[in-house]
Design an enzyme around this catalytic site. Sequence first.
Site, PDB file in Angstrom:
ATOM      1  N   TYR A 277      29.370  36.096  40.049  1.00  0.00           N
ATOM      2  CA  TYR A 277      30.313  35.846  41.144  1.00  0.00           C
ATOM      3  C   TYR A 277      30.235  34.386  41.604  1.00  0.00           C
ATOM      4  O   TYR A 277      30.388  34.087  42.779  1.00  0.00           O
ATOM      5  CB  TYR A 277      30.096  36.860  42.287  1.00  0.00           C
ATOM      6  CG  TYR A 277      30.115  38.282  41.771  1.00  0.00           C
ATOM      7  CD1 TYR A 277      31.310  38.848  41.365  1.00  0.00           C
ATOM      8  CD2 TYR A 277      28.940  39.040  41.616  1.00  0.00           C
ATOM      9  CE1 TYR A 277      31.345  40.142  40.830  1.00  0.00           C
ATOM     10  CE2 TYR A 277      28.968  40.316  41.081  1.00  0.00           C
ATOM     11  CZ  TYR A 277      30.178  40.866  40.701  1.00  0.00           C
ATOM     12  OH  TYR A 277      30.211  42.130  40.162  1.00  0.00           O
TER      13      TYR A 277
ATOM     14  N   CYS B 136      36.803  20.280  53.566  1.00  0.00           N
ATOM     15  CA  CYS B 136      37.121  20.106  54.981  1.00  0.00           C
ATOM     16  C   CYS B 136      37.177  21.430  55.722  1.00  0.00           C
ATOM     17  O   CYS B 136      38.221  21.820  56.259  1.00  0.00           O
ATOM     18  CB  CYS B 136      38.437  19.357  55.115  1.00  0.00           C
ATOM     19  SG  CYS B 136      38.366  17.800  54.236  1.00  0.00           S
ATOM     20  N   GLU B 137      36.080  22.166  55.709  1.00  0.00           N
ATOM     21  CA  GLU B 137      35.946  23.398  56.485  1.00  0.00           C
ATOM     22  C   GLU B 137      34.485  23.525  56.864  1.00  0.00           C
ATOM     23  O   GLU B 137      33.609  23.300  56.027  1.00  0.00           O
ATOM     24  CB  GLU B 137      36.309  24.633  55.639  1.00  0.00           C
ATOM     25  CG  GLU B 137      37.745  24.701  55.250  1.00  0.00           C
ATOM     26  CD  GLU B 137      38.203  26.128  54.961  1.00  0.00           C
ATOM     27  OE1 GLU B 137      37.533  27.082  55.410  1.00  0.00           O
ATOM     28  OE2 GLU B 137      39.231  26.263  54.292  1.00  0.00           O
TER      29      GLU B 137
ATOM     30  N   PRO C  26      26.806  47.379  34.581  1.00  0.00           N
ATOM     31  CA  PRO C  26      26.147  46.339  35.375  1.00  0.00           C
ATOM     32  C   PRO C  26      26.805  44.974  35.175  1.00  0.00           C
ATOM     33  O   PRO C  26      27.211  44.631  34.066  1.00  0.00           O
ATOM     34  CB  PRO C  26      24.713  46.324  34.832  1.00  0.00           C
ATOM     35  CG  PRO C  26      24.837  46.816  33.426  1.00  0.00           C
ATOM     36  CD  PRO C  26      26.005  47.772  33.407  1.00  0.00           C
ATOM     37  N   GLY C  27      26.929  44.234  36.251  1.00  0.00           N
ATOM     38  CA  GLY C  27      27.406  42.857  36.162  1.00  0.00           C
ATOM     39  C   GLY C  27      26.307  41.933  36.643  1.00  0.00           C
ATOM     40  O   GLY C  27      25.598  41.290  35.875  1.00  0.00           O
ATOM     41  N   ARG C  28      26.129  41.944  37.974  1.00  0.00           N
ATOM     42  CA  ARG C  28      25.213  41.004  38.626  1.00  0.00           C
ATOM     43  C   ARG C  28      23.799  41.028  38.039  1.00  0.00           C
ATOM     44  O   ARG C  28      23.185  39.983  37.879  1.00  0.00           O
ATOM     45  CB  ARG C  28      25.144  41.375  40.107  1.00  0.00           C
ATOM     46  CG  ARG C  28      24.420  40.393  40.978  1.00  0.00           C
ATOM     47  CD  ARG C  28      24.227  40.975  42.390  1.00  0.00           C
ATOM     48  NE  ARG C  28      25.424  41.521  42.967  1.00  0.00           N
ATOM     49  CZ  ARG C  28      26.243  40.872  43.797  1.00  0.00           C
ATOM     50  NH1 ARG C  28      25.974  39.643  44.152  1.00  0.00           N
ATOM     51  NH2 ARG C  28      27.322  41.468  44.272  1.00  0.00           N
TER      52      ARG C  28
ATOM     53  N   GLY D  34      26.177  47.892  39.938  1.00  0.00           N
ATOM     54  CA  GLY D  34      25.780  47.742  41.327  1.00  0.00           C
ATOM     55  C   GLY D  34      24.317  47.505  41.610  1.00  0.00           C
ATOM     56  O   GLY D  34      23.954  47.236  42.761  1.00  0.00           O
TER      57      GLY D  34
ATOM     58  N   TYR E  56      30.409  35.781  51.958  1.00  0.00           N
ATOM     59  CA  TYR E  56      29.567  36.939  52.297  1.00  0.00           C
ATOM     60  C   TYR E  56      28.354  36.558  53.136  1.00  0.00           C
ATOM     61  O   TYR E  56      27.484  37.408  53.367  1.00  0.00           O
ATOM     62  CB  TYR E  56      29.026  37.612  51.030  1.00  0.00           C
ATOM     63  CG  TYR E  56      30.020  37.939  49.944  1.00  0.00           C
ATOM     64  CD1 TYR E  56      31.002  38.920  50.134  1.00  0.00           C
ATOM     65  CD2 TYR E  56      29.962  37.306  48.710  1.00  0.00           C
ATOM     66  CE1 TYR E  56      31.887  39.233  49.120  1.00  0.00           C
ATOM     67  CE2 TYR E  56      30.847  37.617  47.695  1.00  0.00           C
ATOM     68  CZ  TYR E  56      31.808  38.590  47.911  1.00  0.00           C
ATOM     69  OH  TYR E  56      32.681  38.891  46.903  1.00  0.00           O
TER      70      TYR E  56
ATOM     71  N   ARG F  12      30.139  32.382  47.543  1.00  0.00           N
ATOM     72  CA  ARG F  12      29.373  33.495  48.111  1.00  0.00           C
ATOM     73  C   ARG F  12      28.771  33.198  49.486  1.00  0.00           C
ATOM     74  O   ARG F  12      28.848  34.044  50.380  1.00  0.00           O
ATOM     75  CB  ARG F  12      28.284  33.966  47.134  1.00  0.00           C
ATOM     76  CG  ARG F  12      28.841  34.501  45.804  1.00  0.00           C
ATOM     77  CD  ARG F  12      27.784  35.142  44.915  1.00  0.00           C
ATOM     78  NE  ARG F  12      27.276  36.353  45.509  1.00  0.00           N
ATOM     79  CZ  ARG F  12      26.142  36.450  46.177  1.00  0.00           C
ATOM     80  NH1 ARG F  12      25.346  35.395  46.291  1.00  0.00           N
ATOM     81  NH2 ARG F  12      25.781  37.587  46.710  1.00  0.00           N
TER      82      ARG F  12
HETATM   83  C1  LIG Z   1      32.139  45.113  40.466  1.00  0.00           C
HETATM   84  C2  LIG Z   1      32.051  46.319  39.604  1.00  0.00           C
HETATM   85  C3  LIG Z   1      30.963  46.489  38.738  1.00  0.00           C
HETATM   86  C4  LIG Z   1      29.809  45.523  38.661  1.00  0.00           C
HETATM   87  O1  LIG Z   1      29.083  45.462  39.827  1.00  0.00           O
HETATM   88  P1  LIG Z   1      27.689  44.650  39.871  1.00  0.00           P
HETATM   89  O2  LIG Z   1      27.239  44.778  41.254  1.00  0.00           O
HETATM   90  O3  LIG Z   1      27.999  43.257  39.481  1.00  0.00           O
HETATM   91  O4  LIG Z   1      26.762  45.308  38.905  1.00  0.00           O
HETATM   92  C5  LIG Z   1      30.965  47.596  37.920  1.00  0.00           C
HETATM   93  N1  LIG Z   1      31.976  48.497  37.942  1.00  0.00           N
HETATM   94  C6  LIG Z   1      33.036  48.364  38.772  1.00  0.00           C
HETATM   95  C7  LIG Z   1      34.100  49.383  38.751  1.00  0.00           C
HETATM   96  C8  LIG Z   1      33.106  47.279  39.624  1.00  0.00           C
HETATM   97  O5  LIG Z   1      34.145  47.151  40.456  1.00  0.00           O
END
Ligand SMILES: *Cc1c(COP(=O)(O)O)cnc(C)c1O
Length: 424
Positions: A378, A349-350, A279-281, A242, A321, A317
């Site tokens: 994402y 077409c939106e 972490p992802g993002r 997150g 969002y 995105r």
């Molecule tokens: C989406 C998610 C993440 C990754 O979130 P980021 O904002 O991309 O770091 C980690 N854990 C869980 C359970 C998630 O749903």
Amino acid sequence: MHSMDHFLYRNGVLHAEDVPLTEIAASVGTPFYVYSAATLTRHYTLFTEALSPLPHMVCFAIKSLSNLAVLKLLGDLGAGMDVVSGGEYRRALAAGIPGNRIVFSGVGKTRDEMRLALTHGIRQFNVESEPELRALSEVATAMGVVAPITIRVNPDVDARTHEKIATGKKENKFGIPIDRASAVYAEAAALPGLQIIGIDVHIGSQLTELEPFEQAYKKVADLTERLRAEGHTISRLDLGGGLGIPYTRSNEAPPLPLDYGALIKRTVGHLGCEIEIEPGRLISGNSGLLVSQVIYVKEGEGRDFLIVDAAMNDLVRPSMYGAHHDIDPVIEAAPATEPHPYDVVGPVCETGDTFAKARPLAPLNEGDLIAFRSAGAYGAVMASEYNTRPLIPEVLVRGDQFAVIRARPTFDEILNRDTIPTWL
Ligand SMILES: *Cc1c(COP(=O)(O)O)cnc(C)c1O
């Protein structure tokens, strides 16, 4: 701002590491995603350094960017993986990640997905509800195995992020209310197919302040001591993902992994637990660009439209969002160029197929290339073939090498997925 990435102008051309984007565009066609191996590596390493010397594992959230080549790159560095579906679990395995480095999250794991993970190996399931606890215990017991688990608690803190990606308030669908943790852990302990190893929490995505993490992790620390006093073994804390990234140049910078690591040490470091984060993002977001070409410049009433060959189906995105992505010309504008405001739109077409409104950009012409920044997370994973627009290729760069890591499908491949029944 984008100082942590490797997308810089050289000789007036935007590069991915040592490769000019013009060269990739000429080779694979537009639009395409391009990722930098050096940036992915750097971001992953920032987290491992931030958590040292605590025992820890950084589990990359596959849902943010799931290409096998990216997973292999991170896996080779030692990363674990956080998966939220059987499909993502299969991706992790296919990228060579051993089961004991794969964490299974998500509110709706099916019994088939549980069996898959128990068959090939799992580090832990992050269980999100009591019915899921009972289902997992049943599945494990029938297989003659014991499933390692944490239970995801919902700490009821406000992540102060976009409502669609806030997950830690009690009205969200995620986890069990932290007030009910004692009862739910007692139930889990009594089930034969489960082994409790820790606690899981994840309060949302794109957090730009540390304060909500601090509140959540303090609650997790208190809960650890309470559950231990109640006789449970709590040896691992999964603190979720997150941490947010800068999407604009003017933004005040979001917290750094180093400060996040210090916060973790301060709030839960004394508990002797192994720390996991997901972490992802922050790993993938600024590691990728979406490169697109201007199809037309359309002069409108009071505004000009830049109609580009990427669209909402390629990068959703902005329309989903209201997200902002910086846009840069691939050929650098001359220093004194006066910016011109454009609405940057795709061909779908939106009206929602709009990337930016009245965005000041150096004047652009048909055929010019532009790059959407911060598109690694994402982006490709949320793409669709709406309007029968083929999923766009993904390219990985390392140093002066690049490779297509997902090819653009042909129209035959797309059309052949449909079947017309013989009785029609
Ligand atoms: C989406 C998610 C993440 C990754 O979130 P980021 O904002 O991309 O770091 C980690 N854990 C869980 C359970 C998630 O749903």
